[in-house]
Write an enzyme that holds these catalytic residues in place. Sequence first.
Site, PDB file in Angstrom:
ATOM      1  N   TYR A  68       0.854  -1.199   0.000  1.00 26.30           N
ATOM      2  CA  TYR A  68       0.000   0.000   0.000  1.00 26.30           C
ATOM      3  C   TYR A  68       0.877   1.231   0.000  1.00 26.30           C
ATOM      4  CZ  TYR A  68      -4.991  -0.636   0.094  1.00 26.30           C
ATOM      5  OH  TYR A  68      -6.278  -0.853  -0.298  1.00 26.30           O
ATOM      6  N   GLU A  70      -0.547   4.825  -0.505  1.00 26.05           N
ATOM      7  CA  GLU A  70      -1.351   6.031  -0.762  1.00 26.05           C
ATOM      8  C   GLU A  70      -0.521   7.254  -0.432  1.00 26.05           C
ATOM      9  OE1 GLU A  70      -5.135   5.627   1.170  1.00 26.05           O
ATOM     10  OE2 GLU A  70      -5.545   3.768   0.116  1.00 26.05           O
ATOM     11  N   ASP A 245      -7.093  14.375 -24.224  1.00 22.83           N
ATOM     12  CA  ASP A 245      -7.012  12.942 -23.927  1.00 22.83           C
ATOM     13  C   ASP A 245      -6.291  12.295 -25.119  1.00 22.83           C
ATOM     14  OD1 ASP A 245      -7.423  10.231 -23.668  1.00 22.83           O
ATOM     15  OD2 ASP A 245      -9.509  10.405 -23.017  1.00 22.83           O
ATOM     16  N   THR A 274      -3.960   6.750 -21.601  1.00 24.49           N
ATOM     17  CA  THR A 274      -3.713   5.406 -21.114  1.00 24.49           C
ATOM     18  C   THR A 274      -2.270   5.081 -21.497  1.00 24.49           C
ATOM     19  OG1 THR A 274      -4.586   4.528 -23.172  1.00 24.49           O
ATOM     20  CG2 THR A 274      -6.069   4.523 -21.288  1.00 24.49           C
ATOM     21  N   LYS A 277      -1.998   1.548 -25.084  1.00 19.89           N
ATOM     22  CA  LYS A 277      -2.441   1.508 -26.490  1.00 19.89           C
ATOM     23  C   LYS A 277      -1.202   1.686 -27.377  1.00 19.89           C
ATOM     24  CE  LYS A 277      -7.187   3.035 -25.597  1.00 19.89           C
ATOM     25  NZ  LYS A 277      -7.324   3.677 -24.278  1.00 19.89           N
ATOM     26  N   ARG A 283      -1.353  -1.954 -18.879  1.00 16.20           N
ATOM     27  CA  ARG A 283      -2.698  -1.383 -18.842  1.00 16.20           C
ATOM     28  C   ARG A 283      -2.759  -0.377 -17.692  1.00 16.20           C
ATOM     29  NH1 ARG A 283      -7.009  -2.537 -21.502  1.00 16.20           N
ATOM     30  NH2 ARG A 283      -5.751  -4.048 -22.615  1.00 16.20           N
TER      31      ARG A 283
HETATM   32  N1  DSN Z   1     -11.729   1.134 -24.980  1.00 15.13           N
HETATM   33  C1  DSN Z   1     -10.901   2.124 -25.619  1.00 15.13           C
HETATM   34  C2  DSN Z   1     -10.958   2.020 -27.095  1.00 15.13           C
HETATM   35  O1  DSN Z   1     -11.089   0.921 -27.584  1.00 15.13           O
HETATM   36  O2  DSN Z   1     -10.833   3.013 -27.778  1.00 15.13           O
HETATM   37  C3  DSN Z   1     -11.207   3.475 -25.187  1.00 15.13           C
HETATM   38  O3  DSN Z   1     -11.739   3.467 -23.925  1.00 15.13           O
END
Ligand code: DSN
Length: 482
Positions: A68, A70, A245, A274, A277, A283
């Site tokens: 933990y 925090e 974003d 994120t 990607k 992730r």
């Molecule tokens: N799930 C993602 C996508 O496929 O674009 C975005 O949240």
Amino acid sequence: MSQPFDGSTASAAYRNALEVIGAVEPTIADAIRSELTDQRESLKLIASENYASPAVLLTMGTWLSDKYAEGTVGHRFYAACQNIDTVEQAAADHAKALFGASHAYVQPHSGIDANLVAFWAILAQRIEAPALAAAGAKHVNDLDEGDWQQLRRALGDQRALGMSLDAGGHLTHGFRPNISGKMFHQSSYGTDENTGLLDYDKVRATAREFKPLVLIAGYSAYPRKVNFATMREIADEVGAVLMVDMAHFAGLVAGKVFTGDYDPVPHAHVVTTTTHKSLRGPRGGMVLCQPEFADSVDRGCPMVLGGPLGNVMAAKAVAFAEARRPEFRTYAQAVADNAVTLAEGLARRGVTLVTGGTENHLVLLDVSGFGLTGRQAESALLDSGIVTNRNAIPRDPNGAWYTSGVRIGTPALTSRGFGAAEFDRTAELIVDVLTATSPTAAASGGASKAKYTVADGVVDKTRSAAHELLTANPLYPGLDLG
Ligand code: DSN
């Protein structure tokens, strides 16, 4: 063409790990094995997916998960956080260097979390801080009941303006099914009916009329670049905070494919992403911001986040270190070049593409010309070993469930080493499947939006052609689970 990850040195680690896991719960060990087989044997074209390196994956499976922590680096609410401090600091330092950002917060567990952290930081800076100052208070706990109620009303009365869902925006950009749509009064900007492109004059006009606190840029299904310098001008003109974003295209920013006006980091007040990607990390999520927002962003936990995931922050550090290598720029450029090849291969074979092409990592097909819904197209392609996802297109008559579109992207297959020839062949396979697919009748009569048939032999022929491409470009070559 980028080099695929060598998996041979990870073989022993994974074999031993699966033995340990299988001794406790064989179902899970089997599912892990099976997922590797599935990923190895399909053409993964989901634009938001990728393959992380063995180093990134192995980092997540460690005891850093058990701690933990925090708080923030050097300021924790738990004892003995020295190693979590090391990994969080390393991830933040790599992120700042990679993106040229002045501040990085690497704790968000996902993109939605990153956006929530950003929204609350913007509300804290722009609404709460002035309210506290006006009341002569330092902390919300110092406010009397009347001032607190007034602040709560003010926080709940703010506006956000983002790209509409059917133009490629994201649910977390103020839309009703997501909590952001319950936090903010929302309005959206779309794309031009004829070109499918963002019309900045219309964005400006909508912003002038709507006067948002937050102007959100970024997308999950818009196949073009966005001029963030222009978006910042619009935000400044109406006194809004520009939040970008970049979840989908973070890898193209890190790899310097998007530079100047198209790099969000120098232009936005706050950037969220994120990490799994096109950036090819674990992730998770992250927030980058200008100094004004840093303290508020760092309060993401406990504002909206639970305890940080030490193992995932460590994997972010490893992924960012990989992305700082020159090879990552080669990879990112290949992702963009391959998307153009894929788009051109589809268009040349008669497929209608939203906006006519691509300038990033994704291509959005309008499959209505084949007489199909997106759902039918997605399913027929999946049967044939091609993994895509159905996606609404602008002004989609079939809505968000059945859709008229299919979204595809190049990050994952580029990680396997696919280049122009392989992506052109992939375009050919997609068109073969779509051409051979027909809707079948619904039980109630009329054409079904979900059911379909594929002409005899096409599924097997496509699977075998895909297999040829995939075995020539193996995933984690040398990784042998025994
Ligand atoms: N799930 C993602 C996508 O496929 O674009 C975005 O949240």
